[in-house]
Design an enzyme around this catalytic site. Structure first.
Site, mmCIF file in Angstrom:
data_model
loop_
_atom_site.group_PDB
_atom_site.id
_atom_site.type_symbol
_atom_site.label_atom_id
_atom_site.label_comp_id
_atom_site.label_asym_id
_atom_site.label_seq_id
_atom_site.Cartn_x
_atom_site.Cartn_y
_atom_site.Cartn_z
ATOM 1 N N LYS A 23 0.962 -1.123 -0.022
ATOM 2 C CA LYS A 23 -0.147 0.180 0.105
ATOM 3 C C LYS A 23 0.765 1.231 0.258
ATOM 4 O O LYS A 23 0.557 2.395 -0.891
ATOM 5 C CB LYS A 23 -1.122 0.273 1.227
ATOM 6 N N ASN A 24 2.001 1.358 0.742
ATOM 7 C CA ASN A 24 2.842 2.632 1.266
ATOM 8 C C ASN A 24 3.338 2.740 -0.198
ATOM 9 O O ASN A 24 3.493 3.970 -0.291
ATOM 10 C CB ASN A 24 3.970 2.689 1.987
ATOM 11 N N CYS A 120 -5.843 8.254 9.420
ATOM 12 C CA CYS A 120 -5.995 8.056 10.238
ATOM 13 C C CYS A 120 -5.634 8.897 11.084
ATOM 14 O O CYS A 120 -4.574 9.203 11.061
ATOM 15 C CB CYS A 120 -5.573 6.611 10.492
ATOM 16 N N ARG A 125 1.649 13.901 13.701
ATOM 17 C CA ARG A 125 2.031 13.071 12.246
ATOM 18 C C ARG A 125 1.999 14.737 11.355
ATOM 19 O O ARG A 125 2.583 15.608 10.621
ATOM 20 C CB ARG A 125 1.919 11.985 11.537
ATOM 21 N N ASP A 310 3.046 0.200 12.123
ATOM 22 C CA ASP A 310 2.201 -0.402 11.325
ATOM 23 C C ASP A 310 1.431 -1.690 12.083
ATOM 24 O O ASP A 310 0.703 -2.911 11.614
ATOM 25 C CB ASP A 310 1.638 -0.443 10.212
ATOM 26 N N ARG A 402 -10.295 0.398 3.213
ATOM 27 C CA ARG A 402 -8.675 1.418 2.555
ATOM 28 C C ARG A 402 -7.163 0.824 2.597
ATOM 29 O O ARG A 402 -6.699 1.172 2.249
ATOM 30 C CB ARG A 402 -9.250 2.349 2.879
#
Length: 434
Positions: A23-24, A120, A125, A310, A402
Site C-alpha cells: 500500500k505505502n 487515520c 504527524r 503499523d 481502505r
C-alpha cells in the site's frame, strides 16, 4: 446504513494466501509518476483498495490521465499534461499520503499548493520535516489557513538535509523533489523502510540518479527530466505480517505466497519469540501457530529496521492471549493504543501509560461489538475476533477496506468464518472480486 464485518472465532486457519502489493509503496510510486514529463507510466501489482483510488483522484484533479486495468491491479498514468499545481482539498483530507504530491508537483511546475493532510487519527504527524527539506532545496513556503503553498521560480537546488526523525513521508517527498533539482541532494538520517527502497528503484527506472535508498544516507543527483516507465510494486510486508499473525493467533498453518523474507525479518523474529514457527521458503514464508497459547514478549515499535509501528496493534492482539505479561511500547506515534479499549470489550486486559502498554494475557477472548478506530486498529480487532469465542461484529469497516485488499475473502479462503453485512442485519454483502 453502513456495513460491518462479522467474525465467528474458533477456526484454525490453514492453506496458502497471496500477499498483495505494498500500500505505502504504491501510493508513493503513484505520486512519483507525476515527475514524468514524457511517456506513460505503467505500475503493476497495485493493491485494489480505497487509498489507491483516492490517490488516483488526486492525480486526475491535477490534470493527469489515470486509468486502471480491468482487474484493478495495474495503472496507466500519463502526466505529460500536468495542468494544475493545486491538489483538491476534499480529496487530500481523506488520505494523508496525498501530501506526497507536494514535492513532485513543485519539481515539475515550480509551484504547488496542497491542503494539510488527513488520514487515520493515531497521533501528531506534523509535516514540518517535509517543509524543512523542501525549504533547504530552495522552495519558498507559506503554511497558513490549512494549506501549504510552495514555490521555487528558479527551480530547486541540491542541498544536504538532516532529518531530526527518519520520517518516511518526508524522505519520500524530498527524494522526489530533488530528482528534478539542480545538483546533488544528500538526506541524512533518511527513513530506511522497504517502501523507500521501492520508490527509489521506481525513480531510477524513470531515469533518476539515486543512491543509498533504503539506508540512512540517501543521495539524489538531479536530472533535467524523467520519463514514464513500467514497474512492479513490491509485496506488502504489513499485510503479510497481519496474515501471518492470523495463522499464529488461531494455531494455524499458513503459507504467505509472495512475502519478502528480508522485509519481514523484524516481524518474523518477534513471531518466533512469541512461539510461532516461521520458515522462509523460495516463494514466500510459512507461519505455524503454537499448539497452546503464545509466549509473552517485549515489543518496541521503531523506525525501520526496528519493529514497524503499523504491526504493533496486530501483534498486541496476539499478546492479549499470551501465557504471561507483555510490554508494548510505540516510539513512533503517541496515540496508537486507543484500540485497547475495544479489545477490552472482548476480555483483553491492558494498562496504558503514555506510549507503553502492559498486556496481561488471558486464556480466552469473547466475541463483542467493536469499532475500528483506524486502519491498523481494525486489523487487530479482526485478529482478536478470529480467536474469540462466539461472534464479533466489527463496525467502521471503511478503515480496514481502505488498507487491506479483500481481507475478508483471503481469510475465508484459509478457513475463517467471516463475512460482510449491512449494519441493519439485512443480509450478507457481495464478495470482493479482486
Amino acid at each position: 446504513m453502513g456495513q460491518r464485518i462479522v467474525i465467528v472465532g474458533g477456526n484454525r486457519l490453514a492453506g496458502t494466501v497471496s500477499v498483495s502489493g505494498s500500500k505505502n509503496a504504491s501510493l508513493a510510486i503513484i505520486a512519483g509518476a507525476i515527475l514524468a514529463s514524457e511517456g506513460v507510466t505503467t505500475i503493476h501489482n497495485l493493491p485494489r483498495i480505497g487509498d489507491i483510488a483516492t490517490m488516483a483522484d488526486v492525480l486526475r484533479h491535477l490534470g493527469i490521465s489515470v486509468s486502471f486495468s480491468e482487474d484493478g491491479h495495474s495503472a496507466h498514468i500519463d502526466a505529460t499534461n500536468l495542468t494544475s499545481h493545486e491538489a483538491a482539498t476534499e480529496i487530500v483530507a481523506r488520505l494523508r499520503a496525498s501530501f506526497w504530491v507536494l514535492g513532485p508537483v513543485l519539481a515539475r511546475l515550480k509551484r504547488a499548493r496542497v491542503a494539510q493532510p488527513g488520514g487515520c487519527n493515531i497521533g501528531a504527524r506534523p509535516v514540518d520535516l517535509h517543509l524543512k527539506g523542501l525549504q533547504a532545496l530552495g522552495a519558498r513556503l507559506d503554511a497558513t489557513h490549512g494549506y501549504v503553498a510552495a514555490e521555487a521560480p528558479d527551480g530547486l537546488r541540491g542541498a544536504t538535509i538532516y532529518l531530526d526523525f527518519p520520517s518516511v513521508g518526508a524522505t519520500m517527498n524530498i527524494m522526489m523533489a530533488a530528482a528534478l533539482g539542480e545538483g546533488t541532494t544528500m538526506i541524512e538520517n533518511a527513513a530506511q523502510e522497504p517502501d523507500i527502497e521501492d520508490l527509489g528503484n521506481f525513480l531510477i527506472a524513470m531515469g533518476a540518479r539515486i543512491h543509498g535508498h533504503g539506508t540512512g544516507v540517501l543521495t539524489v543527483e538531479g536530472v533535467d527530466r524523467l520519463r514514464g516507465c513500467e514497474y512492479r510494486v513490491v509485496t506488502d510486508r504489513i499485510e503479510a505480517g497481519t496474515l501471518g499473525l492470523a495463522a499464529g493467533i488461531t494455531g494455524g498453518d499458513v503459507f504467505l505466497d509472495g512475502a519478502n523474507p528480508a522485509h519481514l525479518r523484524p516481524i518474523t523474529l518477534k513471531m518466533a519469540e512469541a512461539g510461532l514457527k516461521v520458515k522462509e521458503e523460495a516463494r514466500g514464508i510459512r507461519v505455524v501457530g503454537p499448539a497452546g497459547r503464545p509466549r509473552p514478549t517485549r515489543l518496541t515499535a521503531l523506525p525501520h529496521p526496528g519493529f514497524p509501528t503499523d504491526m504493533q496493534q496486530a501483534f498486541t492482539a496476539l499478546l492479549c492471549v499470551a501465557d504471561g505479561t507483555s510490554v508494548v511500547t510505540d516510539k513512533v506515534y503517541e496515540n496508537r493504543f486507543r484500540y485497547l479499549s475495544e479489545l477490552g470489550k472482548m476480555g483483553a486486559v491492558a494498562e496504558v501509560d503514555g506510549r507503553t502498554a502492559v498486556i496481561t494475557g488471558v486464556p480466552r477472548l469473547t466475541g463483542a461489538d467493536v469499532e475500528g478506530t483506524d486502519l491498523r486498529a481494525s486489523a487487530a480487532l479482526f485478529l482478536a475476533g478470529l480467536r474469540a469465542e462466539g461472534q464479533t461484529r466489527l463496525s467502521e469497516t471503511q478503515h480496514l477496506e481502505r488498507g487491506y485488499e479483500c481481507l475478508v475473502e483471503k481469510l475465508q479462503g484459509l478457513g475463517a468464518e467471516t463475512w460482510r453485512e449491512d449494519e441493519s442485519g439485512g443480509g450478507r454483502l457481495a464478495l470482493c472480486s479482486a
